[in-house]
Each structure stands twice: as C-alpha cells, then as structure tokens.
Design an enzyme around this catalytic site. Structure first.
Site, PDB file in Angstrom:
ATOM      1  N   ASP A 174      -4.556 -11.143  11.764  1.00  0.00           N
ATOM      2  CA  ASP A 174      -5.854 -10.288  11.698  1.00  0.00           C
ATOM      3  C   ASP A 174      -6.925 -11.087  11.492  1.00  0.00           C
ATOM      4  O   ASP A 174      -7.808 -10.816  12.123  1.00  0.00           O
ATOM      5  CB  ASP A 174      -5.595  -9.003  10.692  1.00  0.00           C
ATOM      6  CG  ASP A 174      -4.442  -8.149  11.192  1.00  0.00           C
ATOM      7  OD1 ASP A 174      -3.696  -8.474  12.234  1.00  0.00           O
ATOM      8  OD2 ASP A 174      -4.311  -6.969  10.584  1.00  0.00           O
ATOM      9  N   GLY A 226      -6.962   1.652   7.775  1.00  0.00           N
ATOM     10  CA  GLY A 226      -5.443   2.076   7.300  1.00  0.00           C
ATOM     11  C   GLY A 226      -4.978   2.446   8.515  1.00  0.00           C
ATOM     12  O   GLY A 226      -3.957   3.154   8.613  1.00  0.00           O
ATOM     13  N   ALA A 227      -5.362   1.985   9.722  1.00  0.00           N
ATOM     14  CA  ALA A 227      -4.861   2.820  11.084  1.00  0.00           C
ATOM     15  C   ALA A 227      -4.377   1.575  12.158  1.00  0.00           C
ATOM     16  O   ALA A 227      -3.933   1.920  13.156  1.00  0.00           O
ATOM     17  CB  ALA A 227      -5.947   3.388  11.861  1.00  0.00           C
ATOM     18  N   GLY A 228      -4.300   0.475  11.539  1.00  0.00           N
ATOM     19  CA  GLY A 228      -3.542  -0.857  12.167  1.00  0.00           C
ATOM     20  C   GLY A 228      -4.367  -1.408  13.248  1.00  0.00           C
ATOM     21  O   GLY A 228      -3.958  -2.408  14.011  1.00  0.00           O
ATOM     22  N   GLY A 282      -6.687  -3.382  12.063  1.00  0.00           N
ATOM     23  CA  GLY A 282      -7.221  -4.754  11.163  1.00  0.00           C
ATOM     24  C   GLY A 282      -8.807  -4.612  10.448  1.00  0.00           C
ATOM     25  O   GLY A 282      -9.511  -5.438  10.495  1.00  0.00           O
ATOM     26  N   SER A 283      -8.756  -3.245  10.029  1.00  0.00           N
ATOM     27  CA  SER A 283     -10.283  -2.931   9.295  1.00  0.00           C
ATOM     28  C   SER A 283     -10.535  -3.840   8.280  1.00  0.00           C
ATOM     29  O   SER A 283     -11.537  -4.325   8.188  1.00  0.00           O
ATOM     30  CB  SER A 283     -10.581  -1.491   9.257  1.00  0.00           C
ATOM     31  OG  SER A 283      -9.482  -1.030   8.074  1.00  0.00           O
ATOM     32  N   ALA A 314     -11.371  -7.350   9.350  1.00  0.00           N
ATOM     33  CA  ALA A 314     -12.779  -7.380   9.766  1.00  0.00           C
ATOM     34  C   ALA A 314     -13.711  -7.398   8.662  1.00  0.00           C
ATOM     35  O   ALA A 314     -14.725  -8.142   8.773  1.00  0.00           O
ATOM     36  CB  ALA A 314     -12.766  -6.333  10.750  1.00  0.00           C
ATOM     37  N   PRO A 346     -11.321   2.806  12.072  1.00  0.00           N
ATOM     38  CA  PRO A 346     -10.717   3.630  11.143  1.00  0.00           C
ATOM     39  C   PRO A 346     -10.072   2.769  10.069  1.00  0.00           C
ATOM     40  O   PRO A 346      -9.264   1.605  10.573  1.00  0.00           O
ATOM     41  CB  PRO A 346      -9.674   4.385  12.124  1.00  0.00           C
ATOM     42  CG  PRO A 346      -9.740   3.614  13.326  1.00  0.00           C
ATOM     43  CD  PRO A 346     -10.971   2.767  13.564  1.00  0.00           C
TER      44      PRO A 346
HETATM   45  C1  MEV Z   1      -0.557  -6.150  10.702  1.00  0.00           C
HETATM   46  O1  MEV Z   1      -1.814  -6.193  11.682  1.00  0.00           O
HETATM   47  C2  MEV Z   1       0.615  -6.863  11.521  1.00  0.00           C
HETATM   48  C3  MEV Z   1       1.812  -6.927  10.714  1.00  0.00           C
HETATM   49  O2  MEV Z   1       2.836  -8.058  11.425  1.00  0.00           O
HETATM   50  C4  MEV Z   1       1.621  -7.831   9.212  1.00  0.00           C
HETATM   51  C5  MEV Z   1       0.983  -9.355   9.448  1.00  0.00           C
HETATM   52  O3  MEV Z   1       1.384  -9.723  10.314  1.00  0.00           O
HETATM   53  O4  MEV Z   1       0.352  -9.752   8.604  1.00  0.00           O
HETATM   54  C6  MEV Z   1       2.517  -5.876  10.377  1.00  0.00           C
END
Ligand code: MEV
Length: 326
Positions: free
Chosen positions: A157, A108-110, A112-113, A116, A106
């Site tokens: 990421d 923008g859901a955290g 790492g899209s 990747a 997905p």
């Molecule tokens: C992003 O996946 C994690 C954060 O710590 C930002 C980063 O490390 O670049 C919020």
C-alpha cells in the site's frame, strides 16, 4: 506564512492480496482518489493535528516525550505521529506546527486510506523542511506507520501510494508496469466495516493450521500475478478479468470473502463484465469490477440503483505537492 499541501493516492489491488504478505507477487494500481496533508507554522509551541474525516483535533506539546507518549497511547494518532516523529528525528521544528488532514478515500474500505494519509503527511513535511527525501525513503517511513495500523503489512500500500502508477510488487521488489491503455475500474463500496489487521490475522491462523494447503494457495496467486502482469502490459482486459475471477475463488478459499461479499459478487457476475473481486483484506470494504471500457458507464448506471459505486482510473502520480505558499 509558509504552507505546504501534499497529496497521495489510494490504491486497488488487482491481484495478490494476502498472498503478498507471504512473499507472493501482487499487482496494485494507484487510483485517482487521494488523501491530503497541509502543514504550516503556528505561534504556539504545539503540534496541532486536525483530521477532518475522523473528527479529530488534538494539541500536543512539541516535546519528544509528549509526542512519543501520544503515539503509543492513541490508536488514531499513532500512525500520524509515527510519521511526524520520523521526520522530527531529522529536523526538530523550532516553531509550533499545524497539520491538517483530509481524504476523499473511504476509511477502512480496502482502498489504502491509511497508507495514503501517511504518505501525504511525509510528502508535506519533507517539502516543508526541505529534506529532499527520495520516494524510497518516504515509502519506507510510511511502512513503519503502516506497521502500527495493520501489524504485519507487506508494504504494497505505501509503495504504490508513494510511486503511483501500476506496480508489480513482491516483498523487497517493486517494478513499475507500463500500461498500453487506460484501465477504468468500477469500485463498489459495500460499506461493510472491517479492519485489515483482523483479516490478515485470520489468514495467519488458517496458514498455521493448514500450512501446506495455504502455501499452495499463495503459490497459485503468485502465478496469477505473474500472468496478470503480462496481460496488463498487453492491455488484454478480457483475460485480466477472467484471472480476477480466479483470484476471487482463491480469496474465498482463504476465507476472507464473507457470505455477504460473495452474494454481491455473484450478482455482479451476472452482468456483462470481464471480472469482479474483493480488493484489499476482504471481510467487507470494496469490490472492484473490470469491464469493457465502452460498457463501463452502462454497468455503473445499472449497479448505482443498488450500490454505492464509482468509476476510477489509474493515477500515474504518486505523492505530490499540491500547493506551496512561502
Ligand atoms: C492490504 O491492502 C492488502 C493485504 O495483502 C495486506 C498487506 O499486503 O499488507 C491484505
């Protein structure tokens, strides 16, 4: 027709998001959900980019100035073209190229899209032009694309997506971790949209206002990540879960867990699980849940009645070539 398809994994951050931007240690796991990039020649003298997940299709003349101009003007194309231009600096294509992008992650859901996708593009172009770039170089080129998306990323990421597996990461340092056992994780997508750049900036503002307080929070997270590394390598999932809950408390103190997220997390904590926390920048996106592997399917079934949830495991492989047609 020569055609190369490459892929790269998304990630979850077990410990250390935000604090890692300020030099604290963090732990990330590459997951078995991936982004893909396929490249092949086309007769026209253009770079044709198709990104299925964002409904984008764009034709750009294969000229340095045109590519650079689009990179600077378009938010969606910026990171994609940053990857292409860094490769074209090493080898300018002599024929038109088609770059096809798609992802099971997905956006923008955290998970790492964006990293990747960049890593998959670089992996595909690297193989297509026989450049033989090392994983370190691919990761550092993807980092430049990440800077266009998130402003001041830590680099975690792109690093975990390129190398795969479980890593301990601190700016300038990456240690692969050896895991004793599988670590199945539940990913709950709140489907609340947010951008990493915004939440990184929020933390930066708070850090400016309360430097000493935030410096102490980052230091505590660093200790959590170090302890987490020890527990992960020993396969102590119960204690890892407890540390995830502590890390979640600190993320709340940093202000990146909104009331909606905190409500979901409180509800999940009532179940028979080891730990639950935000993963990534917060503000929405995904939550990760660690529980006894024997109980994971039951927990998934219970949560599925309310939430968008899926089980994932560690991807030992980072960037890889999926298919070559020569
Ligand atoms: C992003 O996946 C994690 C954060 O710590 C930002 C980063 O490390 O670049 C919020």
């Amino acid at each position: 027709m020569k055609k190369i398809t490459a892929s790269a994994p998304g990630k979850v951050i077990l410990f250390g998001e935000h604090a890692v931007v300020y030099g604290a240690g963090a732990i990330a796991l590459a997951i078995n959900i991936r982004s893909f990039a396929a490249v092949h020649t086309i007769p026209e003298d253009h770079l044709l980019i198709r990104a299925q997940n964002i409904n984008l299709s764009q034709k750009i003349p294969l000229k340095w100035e045109s590519l650079e101009q689009q990179m600077n003007q378009s938010k969606a194309l910026g990171p994609i073209l940053k990857c292409c231009l860094q490769i074209f600096e090493k080898k300018m294509p002599t024929t038109g190229l088609m770059l096809d992008l798609w992802s099971d992650l997905p956006i923008g859901a955290g998970l790492g899209s964006s990293a990747a996708t960049s890593v998959a593009i670089l992996g595909a172009l690297n193989a297509f032009f026989d450049l033989n770039l090392s994983h370190e170089i691919i990761s550092s080129l993807a980092f430049q694309a990440e800077r266009l998306v998130h402003g001041t990323p830590s680099g975690i990421d792109n690093t975990v997506s390129t190398h795969g597996g479980a890593i301990f990461f601190k700016k300038g340092l990456m240690k692969p971790l050896k895991l004793r056992s599988e670590i199945p994780i539940l990913i709950l997508n709140t489907n609340i949209e947010r951008t990493t750049g915004f939440w990184v900036e929020q933390v930066r503002k708070s850090y400016r206002e309360h430097s000493q307080v935030f410096a102490n929070l980052f230091q505590s997270v660093d200790k959590i990540s170090q302890k987490g590394r020890y527990l992960l390598e020993r396969g102590n999932l119960r204690e890892l879960g407890a540390l995830m809950n502590t890390n979640q408390g600190i993320l709340e103190a940093m202000g990146v867990s909104t009331p909606e997220l905190s409500d979901i997390i409180t509800g999940v904590r009532r179940l028979d699980i080891y730990g639950v926390k935000i993963t990534g920048a917060g503000g929405g996106g995904c939550i990760i849940i660690l529980c006894d592997p024997r109980k994971i399917s039951d927990t998934e079934r219970q949560l599925k009645q309310i939430y968008d949830i899926q089980q994932t495991t560690l991807s030992r492989k980072g960037v890889k070539i999926e298919k070559t047609i020569s």
